[in-house]
Design a protein around this motif. Structure first.
Motif, PDB file in Angstrom:
ATOM      1  N   ALA A 246       0.845  -1.205   0.000  1.00 48.17           N
ATOM      2  CA  ALA A 246       0.000   0.000   0.000  1.00 48.17           C
ATOM      3  C   ALA A 246       0.870   1.241   0.000  1.00 48.17           C
ATOM      4  CB  ALA A 246      -0.925   0.002   1.211  1.00 48.17           C
ATOM      5  N   TRP A 247       0.661   2.092  -1.015  1.00 48.66           N
ATOM      6  CA  TRP A 247       1.334   3.385  -1.110  1.00 48.66           C
ATOM      7  C   TRP A 247       0.370   4.475  -0.626  1.00 48.66           C
ATOM      8  CZ3 TRP A 247       2.579  -0.593  -4.231  1.00 48.66           C
ATOM      9  CH2 TRP A 247       3.905  -0.781  -4.598  1.00 48.66           C
ATOM     10  N   PRO A 248       0.706   5.239   0.404  1.00 44.86           N
ATOM     11  CA  PRO A 248      -0.179   6.347   0.808  1.00 44.86           C
ATOM     12  C   PRO A 248      -0.393   7.308  -0.356  1.00 44.86           C
ATOM     13  CG  PRO A 248       1.480   5.930   2.490  1.00 44.86           C
ATOM     14  CD  PRO A 248       1.874   5.116   1.292  1.00 44.86           C
ATOM     15  N   LEU A 249      -1.643   7.689  -0.596  1.00 43.21           N
ATOM     16  CA  LEU A 249      -1.934   8.596  -1.700  1.00 43.21           C
ATOM     17  C   LEU A 249      -1.258   9.944  -1.499  1.00 43.21           C
ATOM     18  CD1 LEU A 249      -3.397   9.015  -4.363  1.00 43.21           C
ATOM     19  CD2 LEU A 249      -5.410   9.743  -3.078  1.00 43.21           C
ATOM     20  N   THR A 250      -1.110  10.376  -0.260  1.00 45.51           N
ATOM     21  CA  THR A 250      -0.426  11.651  -0.005  1.00 45.51           C
ATOM     22  C   THR A 250       1.000  11.619  -0.527  1.00 45.51           C
ATOM     23  OG1 THR A 250       0.083  10.827   2.222  1.00 45.51           O
ATOM     24  CG2 THR A 250      -1.816  12.304   1.996  1.00 45.51           C
ATOM     25  N   ARG A 251       1.674  10.493  -0.372  1.00 51.73           N
ATOM     26  CA  ARG A 251       3.041  10.375  -0.876  1.00 51.73           C
ATOM     27  C   ARG A 251       3.070  10.435  -2.398  1.00 51.73           C
ATOM     28  NH1 ARG A 251       6.811   5.016  -1.371  1.00 51.73           N
ATOM     29  NH2 ARG A 251       8.575   6.104  -2.351  1.00 51.73           N
ATOM     30  N   LEU A 252       2.155   9.693  -3.045  1.00 48.24           N
ATOM     31  CA  LEU A 252       2.132   9.683  -4.506  1.00 48.24           C
ATOM     32  C   LEU A 252       1.751  11.047  -5.060  1.00 48.24           C
ATOM     33  CD1 LEU A 252       2.274   8.259  -7.221  1.00 48.24           C
ATOM     34  CD2 LEU A 252      -0.069   7.444  -6.852  1.00 48.24           C
ATOM     35  N   ALA A 253       0.763  11.704  -4.450  1.00 41.98           N
ATOM     36  CA  ALA A 253       0.331  13.019  -4.940  1.00 41.98           C
ATOM     37  C   ALA A 253       1.448  14.048  -4.807  1.00 41.98           C
ATOM     38  CB  ALA A 253      -0.911  13.475  -4.176  1.00 41.98           C
ATOM     39  N   ALA A 254       2.219  13.967  -3.742  1.00 47.73           N
ATOM     40  CA  ALA A 254       3.323  14.916  -3.547  1.00 47.73           C
ATOM     41  C   ALA A 254       4.428  14.691  -4.575  1.00 47.73           C
ATOM     42  CB  ALA A 254       3.877  14.787  -2.137  1.00 47.73           C
ATOM     43  N   ALA A 255       4.673  13.429  -4.927  1.00 45.65           N
ATOM     44  CA  ALA A 255       5.750  13.117  -5.861  1.00 45.65           C
ATOM     45  C   ALA A 255       5.311  13.233  -7.319  1.00 45.65           C
ATOM     46  CB  ALA A 255       6.269  11.705  -5.588  1.00 45.65           C
ATOM     47  N   GLY A 256       4.040  12.945  -7.595  1.00 47.02           N
ATOM     48  CA  GLY A 256       3.561  12.920  -8.974  1.00 47.02           C
ATOM     49  C   GLY A 256       3.803  11.585  -9.636  1.00 47.02           C
ATOM     50  N   GLU A 257       5.011  11.035  -9.459  1.00 44.56           N
ATOM     51  CA  GLU A 257       5.358   9.724  -9.994  1.00 44.56           C
ATOM     52  C   GLU A 257       6.248   8.998  -8.998  1.00 44.56           C
ATOM     53  OE1 GLU A 257       6.936   9.601 -13.925  1.00 44.56           O
ATOM     54  OE2 GLU A 257       5.612  11.171 -14.699  1.00 44.56           O
ATOM     55  N   ALA A 308      -9.245  -0.371   5.540  1.00 42.92           N
ATOM     56  CA  ALA A 308      -9.639  -1.593   4.842  1.00 42.92           C
ATOM     57  C   ALA A 308      -8.410  -2.389   4.410  1.00 42.92           C
ATOM     58  CB  ALA A 308     -10.515  -1.256   3.644  1.00 42.92           C
ATOM     59  N   PHE A 309      -7.385  -1.698   3.956  1.00 43.04           N
ATOM     60  CA  PHE A 309      -6.146  -2.405   3.625  1.00 43.04           C
ATOM     61  C   PHE A 309      -5.604  -3.113   4.860  1.00 43.04           C
ATOM     62  CE2 PHE A 309      -1.494  -2.569   3.529  1.00 43.04           C
ATOM     63  CZ  PHE A 309      -1.319  -3.403   2.435  1.00 43.04           C
ATOM     64  N   HIS A 310      -5.576  -2.407   5.981  1.00 46.02           N
ATOM     65  CA  HIS A 310      -5.038  -3.000   7.209  1.00 46.02           C
ATOM     66  C   HIS A 310      -5.906  -4.171   7.685  1.00 46.02           C
ATOM     67  CE1 HIS A 310      -2.708  -3.300  10.806  1.00 46.02           C
ATOM     68  NE2 HIS A 310      -3.699  -2.947  11.605  1.00 46.02           N
ATOM     69  N   ALA A 311      -7.223  -4.068   7.499  1.00 42.03           N
ATOM     70  CA  ALA A 311      -8.122  -5.129   7.946  1.00 42.03           C
ATOM     71  C   ALA A 311      -7.937  -6.413   7.135  1.00 42.03           C
ATOM     72  CB  ALA A 311      -9.569  -4.656   7.856  1.00 42.03           C
ATOM     73  N   PHE A 312      -7.784  -6.287   5.824  1.00 44.85           N
ATOM     74  CA  PHE A 312      -7.720  -7.465   4.974  1.00 44.85           C
ATOM     75  C   PHE A 312      -6.303  -7.908   4.650  1.00 44.85           C
ATOM     76  CE2 PHE A 312     -12.005  -5.747   3.994  1.00 44.85           C
ATOM     77  CZ  PHE A 312     -12.732  -6.845   4.435  1.00 44.85           C
ATOM     78  N   TRP A 313      -5.331  -7.032   4.850  1.00 38.24           N
ATOM     79  CA  TRP A 313      -3.917  -7.380   4.682  1.00 38.24           C
ATOM     80  C   TRP A 313      -3.156  -6.947   5.940  1.00 38.24           C
ATOM     81  CZ3 TRP A 313      -6.954  -5.669   0.673  1.00 38.24           C
ATOM     82  CH2 TRP A 313      -7.049  -6.521  -0.441  1.00 38.24           C
ATOM     83  N   PRO A 314      -3.437  -7.549   7.088  1.00 42.55           N
ATOM     84  CA  PRO A 314      -2.815  -7.105   8.336  1.00 42.55           C
ATOM     85  C   PRO A 314      -1.308  -7.200   8.351  1.00 42.55           C
ATOM     86  CG  PRO A 314      -3.919  -9.219   8.636  1.00 42.55           C
ATOM     87  CD  PRO A 314      -4.330  -8.714   7.286  1.00 42.55           C
ATOM     88  N   ASP A 315      -0.758  -8.085   7.520  1.00 42.24           N
ATOM     89  CA  ASP A 315       0.694  -8.218   7.428  1.00 42.24           C
ATOM     90  C   ASP A 315       1.229  -7.565   6.142  1.00 42.24           C
ATOM     91  OD1 ASP A 315       0.822  -9.763   9.810  1.00 42.24           O
ATOM     92  OD2 ASP A 315       0.183 -11.531   8.670  1.00 42.24           O
ATOM     93  N   GLY A 316       0.417  -6.703   5.538  1.00 44.63           N
ATOM     94  CA  GLY A 316       0.824  -6.056   4.298  1.00 44.63           C
ATOM     95  C   GLY A 316       1.966  -5.074   4.490  1.00 44.63           C
ATOM     96  N   ARG A 317       2.539  -4.662   3.385  1.00 45.83           N
ATOM     97  CA  ARG A 317       3.703  -3.746   3.401  1.00 45.83           C
ATOM     98  C   ARG A 317       3.211  -2.316   3.132  1.00 45.83           C
ATOM     99  NH1 ARG A 317       7.345  -5.832  -1.182  1.00 45.83           N
ATOM    100  NH2 ARG A 317       8.592  -4.014  -0.578  1.00 45.83           N
ATOM    101  N   TRP A 318       3.626  -1.422   3.992  1.00 47.23           N
ATOM    102  CA  TRP A 318       3.294  -0.004   3.841  1.00 47.23           C
ATOM    103  C   TRP A 318       4.476   0.681   3.156  1.00 47.23           C
ATOM    104  CZ3 TRP A 318      -1.483   1.837   5.169  1.00 47.23           C
ATOM    105  CH2 TRP A 318      -2.293   0.972   5.912  1.00 47.23           C
ATOM    106  N   MET A 319       4.246   1.152   1.948  1.00 48.74           N
ATOM    107  CA  MET A 319       5.314   1.728   1.129  1.00 48.74           C
ATOM    108  C   MET A 319       5.434   3.220   1.448  1.00 48.74           C
ATOM    109  SD  MET A 319       6.000  -1.126  -0.281  1.00 48.74           S
ATOM    110  CE  MET A 319       7.186  -0.699  -1.560  1.00 48.74           C
ATOM    111  N   LEU A 320       6.179   3.498   2.496  1.00 48.40           N
ATOM    112  CA  LEU A 320       6.262   4.860   3.025  1.00 48.40           C
ATOM    113  C   LEU A 320       7.396   5.670   2.421  1.00 48.40           C
ATOM    114  CD1 LEU A 320       5.615   4.027   6.800  1.00 48.40           C
ATOM    115  CD2 LEU A 320       3.946   4.568   5.007  1.00 48.40           C
ATOM    116  N   GLY A 321       8.335   4.990   1.762  1.00 45.52           N
ATOM    117  CA  GLY A 321       9.400   5.718   1.085  1.00 45.52           C
ATOM    118  C   GLY A 321      10.474   6.276   1.975  1.00 45.52           C
ATOM    119  N   ASP A 322      10.623   5.726   3.178  1.00 46.52           N
ATOM    120  CA  ASP A 322      11.681   6.245   4.035  1.00 46.52           C
ATOM    121  C   ASP A 322      12.581   5.105   4.507  1.00 46.52           C
ATOM    122  OD1 ASP A 322       9.248   6.764   6.719  1.00 46.52           O
ATOM    123  OD2 ASP A 322      10.012   4.933   5.797  1.00 46.52           O
TER     124      ASP A 322
END
Length: 322
Positions: A246-257, A308-322
């Motif tokens: 999961a990529w936070p939309l705030t991160r993508l919107a700030a970067a554009g790409e 919803a991502f956290h509920a259905f993918w509790p062990d999912g990867r959060w792509m925070l870029g740091d």
């Protein structure tokens, strides 16, 4: 006034929200095999208010050429489906907000176009399971604030966000997801001047109006009792889900790409939130999001709420870029 209306809507839904189990449900679901399930506890499933088919799914919708559609505002979001060998099709959220599922056939492929407003999940599925072609309806049930669909052939229950059979004969079966995305009507028609757009259904609904005014600014999801997302991410913040990432939309919107993990994600302004203002076309900016692989091919993804991502993918990867 919109937030007052939303509060009334929630109260009405909560008054019908019943935590129950198979003994209570069998009168409405006599064909459902409740002995087969992946659900750990029946308390995970609640009524969202409407009964079975109280939100009417659509089948065999009509379409118009893009050039003939004049009712949809340029910033209004649509689900875009571009399959090889078929004219591109747009399914406006002004309709899916009120119907949630559209059963369609595109280039001989039976598809289910789905949108769950409560978790902002918009996914298109292949309706084939082996030799069977399923037709889907709205059960009126929720799990983790996500719509539970059902198929009319076996009356099995399916989790919309993941496309998995969770109760009944089809328990454990995965529906194939197809590459599709939410974008502005303006972006779709500019790219597909010879495409098609779903026509207004023949139902009495205030199409173009949002019955969930202010929902995506709420502090807590509707009828959700699970954990909040980690990393301080707000439950109703949007994320771009690809598989279990999961990529936070705030991160993508700030970067554009963002080019990362074998993917190329892009954000462009121009698309309104369907869950903000009373008029969908006047919603706050959320942007057009696309996801491609390294060869430029569209990748299956979903722009959903973080809870919803956290509920259905509790062990999912959060792509925070740091």
């Amino acid at each position: 006034m919109g937030r007052v209306w939303l509060a009334v809507f929630w109260v009405l839904c909560l008054s019908g929200a019943v935590v129950a189990g198979p003994e209570y449900w069998r009168h409405e679901w006599p064909r459902t095999d409740f002995s087969r399930t992946t659900v750990d506890s029946w308390v995970e499933i609640v009524s969202g208010g409407p009964a079975k088919d109280g939100i009417p799914a659509l089948s065999a919708p009509g379409f118009l050429p893009v050039a003939r559609e004049s009712r949809i505002g340029g910033r209004e979001p649509v689900i875009a489906l571009e399959l090889a060998g078929a004219q591109a099709r747009a399914y406006p959220l002004r309709y899916l907000t009120w119907h949630e599922i559209v059963n369609d056939v595109v280039a001989d492929l039976p598809v289910a176009v789905t949108f769950c407003p409560l978790c902002n999940s918009a996914v298109v599925f292949d309706r084939r399971v082996g030799e069977r072609v399923l037709e889907f309806g709205v059960s009126g049930k929720l799990r983790n604030s996500d719509m539970i669909m059902y198929d009319r052939q076996t009356e099995s229950w399916w989790q919309q966000a993941v496309g998995l059979g969770i109760v009944g004969e089809m328990t454990g079966v995965d529906l194939a997801m197809l590459p599709a995305w939410v974008e502005s009507w303006e972006a779709f028609r500019a790219r597909n001047p010879d495409g098609l757009v779903m026509d207004e259904p023949a139902w009495t609904r205030p199409y173009g109006r949002n019955p969930y005014v202010g929902y995506d600014s709420a502090s807590r999801p509707f009828l959700y009792g699970g954990d909040v997302p980690p990393h301080g991410i707000a439950p109703l913040a949007r994320v771009v889900r690809v598989g279990d990432r999961a990529w936070p939309l705030t991160r993508l919107a700030a970067a554009g790409e963002i080019a990362e993990d074998g993917l190329h994600l892009t954000w462009r302004s121009g698309a309104a939130s369907a869950l903000d203002s009373a008029a969908i076309g006047q919603g706050r900016e959320v942007g057009d999001i696309r996801v491609f692989d390294q060869d430029g091919r569209d990748v299956v993804h979903d722009v959903m709420f973080a809870f919803a991502f956290h509920a259905f993918w509790p062990d999912g990867r959060w792509m925070l870029g740091d």
